[in-house]
Write an enzyme that holds these catalytic residues in place. Structure first.
Site, PDB file in Angstrom:
ATOM      1  N   LYS A 187       0.827  -1.205   0.000  1.00 45.53           N
ATOM      2  CA  LYS A 187       0.000   0.000   0.000  1.00 45.53           C
ATOM      3  C   LYS A 187       0.857   1.250   0.000  1.00 45.53           C
ATOM      4  O   LYS A 187       0.609   2.199  -0.752  1.00 45.53           O
ATOM      5  CB  LYS A 187      -0.929   0.020   1.212  1.00 45.53           C
ATOM      6  CG  LYS A 187      -2.054   1.063   1.085  1.00 45.53           C
ATOM      7  CD  LYS A 187      -2.461   1.668   2.402  1.00 45.53           C
ATOM      8  CE  LYS A 187      -1.521   2.784   2.796  1.00 45.53           C
ATOM      9  NZ  LYS A 187      -1.994   3.566   3.951  1.00 45.53           N
TER      10      LYS A 187
ATOM     11  N   ASP B 256      -6.502   0.642   1.400  1.00 41.38           N
ATOM     12  CA  ASP B 256      -6.345   0.350   2.829  1.00 41.38           C
ATOM     13  C   ASP B 256      -7.641  -0.281   3.336  1.00 41.38           C
ATOM     14  O   ASP B 256      -8.571  -0.543   2.569  1.00 41.38           O
ATOM     15  CB  ASP B 256      -5.980   1.607   3.615  1.00 41.38           C
ATOM     16  CG  ASP B 256      -7.030   2.703   3.507  1.00 41.38           C
ATOM     17  OD1 ASP B 256      -8.162   2.426   3.012  1.00 41.38           O
ATOM     18  OD2 ASP B 256      -6.745   3.842   3.917  1.00 41.38           O
TER      19      ASP B 256
END
Length: 219
Positions: free
Chosen positions: A121, A139
């Protein structure tokens, strides 16, 4: 209505609400963005933005950060979650950037993910927001919205990333990522959420595994 048609309509709502969404983390360049995103793992953007001004005042480059000890870094970022681990990772990251990349943040996923403390991420955020390369950071909050709106089956964040990439054109990924962050905070939180007051949920909400209870006001 197909999934892509739904995604397009949701995109129109997001564009109307957030035509030019800013990056919520304070930064000046790819290096400071990478540091800020690393710090934001399991922490709020607000808490990160409170410590990065002092951190960047003392160490705004890999050279300066490598000169600080992990303990000195920790003393600056101590209010951020997992500070001891993040301090060690930041020190290692700075040294590796100097040793392997000439003091510059690499602009490809493989090399970014090889840096200490930089997961998929974080690497995706740096790729799309710092270098303008196609990436869709997902996320847990974006994962939750995608499932709630029926854009993904909610199996895991990896599957959600694949689903969102398939539904939105690559040139939109960077702004959709930011728009979803802001939208989730302002209109579609996990708790205390009223679907009828949410512009997207009132039209396209499918389901949610989250327990949605009214938030209790403190007296």
């Amino acid at each position: 209505m197909t999934q892509k048609e739904k995604a397009k309509r949701i995109g129109a709502i997001l564009d109307k609400l957030y035509p030019k969404p800013p990056i919520p983390l304070r930064h000046e360049n790819p290096f400071t963005l990478c540091v800020a995103v690393l710090l934001s793992a399991q922490a709020t953007d607000k808490s990160v933005n409170l410590v990065t001004p002092e951190l960047f005042r003392r160490a705004a480059t890999p050279e300066a950060l490598a000169k600080l000890t992990p303990r000195e870094i920790e003393s600056i970022i101590k209010t951020v979650g997992l500070a001891p681990t993040k301090s060690r990772n930041l020190h290692k990251l700075a040294r590796l950037l100097l040793e392997r990349h000439g003091g510059k943040v690499p602009n490809n996923m493989e090399e970014l993910e090889a840096l200490p403390g930089v997961g998929h991420k974080t690497a995706s955020v740096v790729m799309v927001q710092a270098f303008g390369k196609p990436a869709f950071p997902v996320d847990t909050h974006i994962h939750r919205l995608a499932e709630r709106w029926g854009l993904s089956n909610g199996k895991n964040v990896e599957q959600t990333e694949k689903d969102l990439k398939a539904l939105f054109p690559s040139e939109e990924w960077g702004r959709r990522h930011l728009q979803l962050i802001y939208y989730g905070r302002e209109y579609c939180p996990a708790r205390g959420h009223d679907p009828q007051k949410c512009p997207v949920c009132s039209k396209y909400r499918v389901k949610s595994k989250m327990v949605e209870k009214p938030s209790k006001k403190r007296v």
